[in-house]
Design an enzyme around this catalytic site. Structure first.
Site, PDB file in Angstrom:
ATOM      1  N   HIS A 145      41.157 157.032-105.362  1.00 31.90           N
ATOM      2  CA  HIS A 145      39.892 156.782-106.055  1.00 31.90           C
ATOM      3  C   HIS A 145      38.732 157.326-105.230  1.00 31.90           C
ATOM      4  O   HIS A 145      38.522 156.885-104.104  1.00 31.90           O
ATOM      5  CB  HIS A 145      39.700 155.281-106.292  1.00 31.90           C
ATOM      6  CG  HIS A 145      40.536 154.749-107.416  1.00 31.90           C
ATOM      7  ND1 HIS A 145      40.059 153.873-108.353  1.00 31.90           N
ATOM      8  CD2 HIS A 145      41.811 155.014-107.767  1.00 31.90           C
ATOM      9  CE1 HIS A 145      41.015 153.596-109.232  1.00 31.90           C
ATOM     10  NE2 HIS A 145      42.091 154.275-108.882  1.00 31.90           N
ATOM     11  N   TYR A 178      32.410 150.379 -98.271  1.00 28.70           N
ATOM     12  CA  TYR A 178      33.514 150.259 -99.229  1.00 28.70           C
ATOM     13  C   TYR A 178      34.726 151.068 -98.779  1.00 28.70           C
ATOM     14  O   TYR A 178      35.867 150.599 -98.869  1.00 28.70           O
ATOM     15  CB  TYR A 178      33.052 150.708-100.627  1.00 28.70           C
ATOM     16  CG  TYR A 178      33.993 150.275-101.727  1.00 28.70           C
ATOM     17  CD1 TYR A 178      33.817 149.058-102.384  1.00 28.70           C
ATOM     18  CD2 TYR A 178      35.080 151.064-102.091  1.00 28.70           C
ATOM     19  CE1 TYR A 178      34.689 148.653-103.389  1.00 28.70           C
ATOM     20  CE2 TYR A 178      35.959 150.661-103.088  1.00 28.70           C
ATOM     21  CZ  TYR A 178      35.754 149.445-103.734  1.00 28.70           C
ATOM     22  OH  TYR A 178      36.627 149.043-104.710  1.00 28.70           O
TER      23      TYR A 178
HETATM   24  C1  PHB Z   1      42.357 144.253-107.335  1.00 31.30           C
HETATM   25  O1  PHB Z   1      42.771 145.267-107.885  1.00 31.30           O
HETATM   26  O2  PHB Z   1      43.017 143.213-107.318  1.00 31.30           O
HETATM   27  C2  PHB Z   1      41.000 144.264-106.714  1.00 31.30           C
HETATM   28  C3  PHB Z   1      40.316 145.458-106.621  1.00 31.30           C
HETATM   29  C4  PHB Z   1      39.055 145.477-106.063  1.00 31.30           C
HETATM   30  C5  PHB Z   1      38.496 144.318-105.595  1.00 31.30           C
HETATM   31  C6  PHB Z   1      39.197 143.124-105.661  1.00 31.30           C
HETATM   32  C7  PHB Z   1      40.461 143.092-106.220  1.00 31.30           C
HETATM   33  O3  PHB Z   1      37.262 144.344-105.055  1.00 31.30           O
END
Ligand code: PHB
Ligand code: APR
Length: 393
Positions: free
Chosen positions: A75, A388
């Site tokens: 991603h 992030y």
């Molecule tokens: C998930 O895919 O479970 C997921 C993805 C991003 C997040 C939290 C959980 O910030």
């Protein structure tokens, strides 16, 4: 009492314990892992699924890069929606080409379990009454009950990888530990469903009805969450009610594109930020969720566990292979410095994107403005993207 001995006794076979165990095992440092739950239970837990590149490198080093790279989804960005607007955060563009991989923690755990079995590492499951002892000195031991038999494991170090409710942190005298905690007044209701994700990128939705997140496990399996009340029960949320509420929190064109279907997992997770300081007590080290918890916004939990393991592995290599204490002595400081930055980031993202029931009008406007500023400023988006994709370690 049966007596076993090893160099590092690892309490807990979650991602932290299994990863540390594998890295040590691969360079010939002997480990025993003792896990309270059954193997089936360990493999059935559903958690977040976003891996930073640093975490991927550490998983590769433990020999489990293959399936992660074959099946993980790269991603390079994600979306934040605010009521009806959509804003893309171009992770790669803002960070000089970095990205994250979406690959479920359940799969990471399975890969680690399989690799440990293939390489002959020792793990005991369904172990009762696990307790670390004498860790103020350099001859600690762990007592436990394996298949009904009392066992004592002598070792040089104990790695407390037993999560937030584990025995390791609890064994530390109260005067030696300081804890910091924030409990959020809401939870996340999450479902898994075998329907294609609404978008090829994640969508974090800020809405006056509450937060929602559109995530995925694969091109045919979706993971969706909605902010719910702290006291809600799963039974009160039928699939229909969930899908209706999710759609209401998304911009109309996205809501319309959501494919619905039966859920095969549904659970509510409370949201908490927690840090224990320090992360070392003599010969006992706390690792991962045993030392810190972050709310899932930003998906830092597993990534932090991996960076702790990286620091501790370096320290243990220094100790056992080079007779050098420096990296082991600085474990707590290095791990906490990185953990606090992720704790800050997860708290910030959570605060900015959720609705707080007790919020007054001033706080509500400040948070609306925080989001408006973040979405309009290249500098703010760069800071968001940098955190992030994961700060360096
Ligand atoms: C998930 O895919 O479970 C997921 C993805 C991003 C997040 C939290 C959980 O910030
Ligand atoms: N004795 C032995 N094992 C224990 C004990 C105990 N007293 N208490 C807990 N355990 C086990 C749990 O059953 C679990 O398998 O320790 C393991 C801890 O695993 P996790 O909770 O997954 O923690 P960690 O390995 O640090 O992984 C961190 O997992 O919780 C998520 O969001 C978190 O993604 C992060 C990652």
């Amino acid at each position: 009492m049966k007596i076993l001995s090893t160099q590092v006794c690892i309490i807990g076979a979650g991602p932290s314990g299994l990863l540390l165990g594998q890295l040590l095992h691969d360079i010939g440092i002997d480990t025993i892992i003792v896990e309270r739950s059954s193997l089936d239970h360990v493999l059935s837990r559903v958690r977040a699924g976003v891996l930073e590149q640093g975490a991927q490198r550490t998983l590769e080093a433990a020999g489990i890069g293959g399936r992660m790279h074959a099946q993980g989804l790269v991603h390079e960005g994600f979306a934040i929606t605010r009521e009806t607007d959509v804003h893309r955060i171009d992770l790669s563009g803002l960070t000089g080409g970095k990205w994250v991989t979406v690959y479920g923690q359940t799969e990471v755990t399975r890969d680690l379990v399989d690799r440990r079995a293939d390489t002959g590492g020792v793990t005991y499951y369904s172990v009762d009454a696990v307790e670390p002892h004498d860790f103020a000195g350099d001859k600690p031991h762990v007592t436990c009950r394996i298949d009904g038999e009392e066992v004592r494991i002598d070792c040089r170090f104990i790695a407390g990888c037993d999560g937030f409710h584990g025995a390791s942190r609890r064994a530390v005298p109260e005067k030696s530990i300081r804890t910091f905690e924030k409990v959020y007044p809401f939870g996340w209701l999450g479902i898994l469903s075998d329907v294609p994700p609404v978008s090829h990128e994640l969508i974090y939705a800020s809405h006056s009805r509450g937060f929602a997140l559109c995530s995925m496990r694969s091109k045919s399996r979706s993971r969706y969450y909605i902010q719910c009340n702290a006291g809600d029960s799963v039974e009160a949320w039928s699939d229909d009610r969930f899908w209706t509420e999710l759609r209401r929190r998304l911009p109309p064109d996205i809501a319309e594109a959501v494919t619905t279907g039966p859920s095969f997992e549904k659970s509510i997770a409370p949201l908490r930020s927690f840090v224990a300081e320090p992360m070392r007590f003599g010969s006992l080290f706390l690792v991962g969720d045993a030392a810190h918890i972050v709310p899932p916004t930003g998906a830092k939990g597993l990534n932090l566990a991996v960076s702790d393991v990286h620091y501790l592995f370096e320290g243990l290599c220094g100790h056992f292979l080079e007779r050098d204490r420096f990296l082991l002595d600085s474990y707590s400081e290095r791990a906490l410095a990185r953990a606090w930055k992720a704790v800050r980031f997860s708290w910030w993202m959570t605060t900015m994107l959720h609705r707080f029931p007790e919020q007054g009008p001033f706080e509500a406007r400040i948070l609306e403005t925080e989001l408006a500023y973040t979405l309009s400023s290249e500098a703010a988006k760069t800071a968001l993207a940098e955190n992030y994709v994961g700060l360096p370690y």
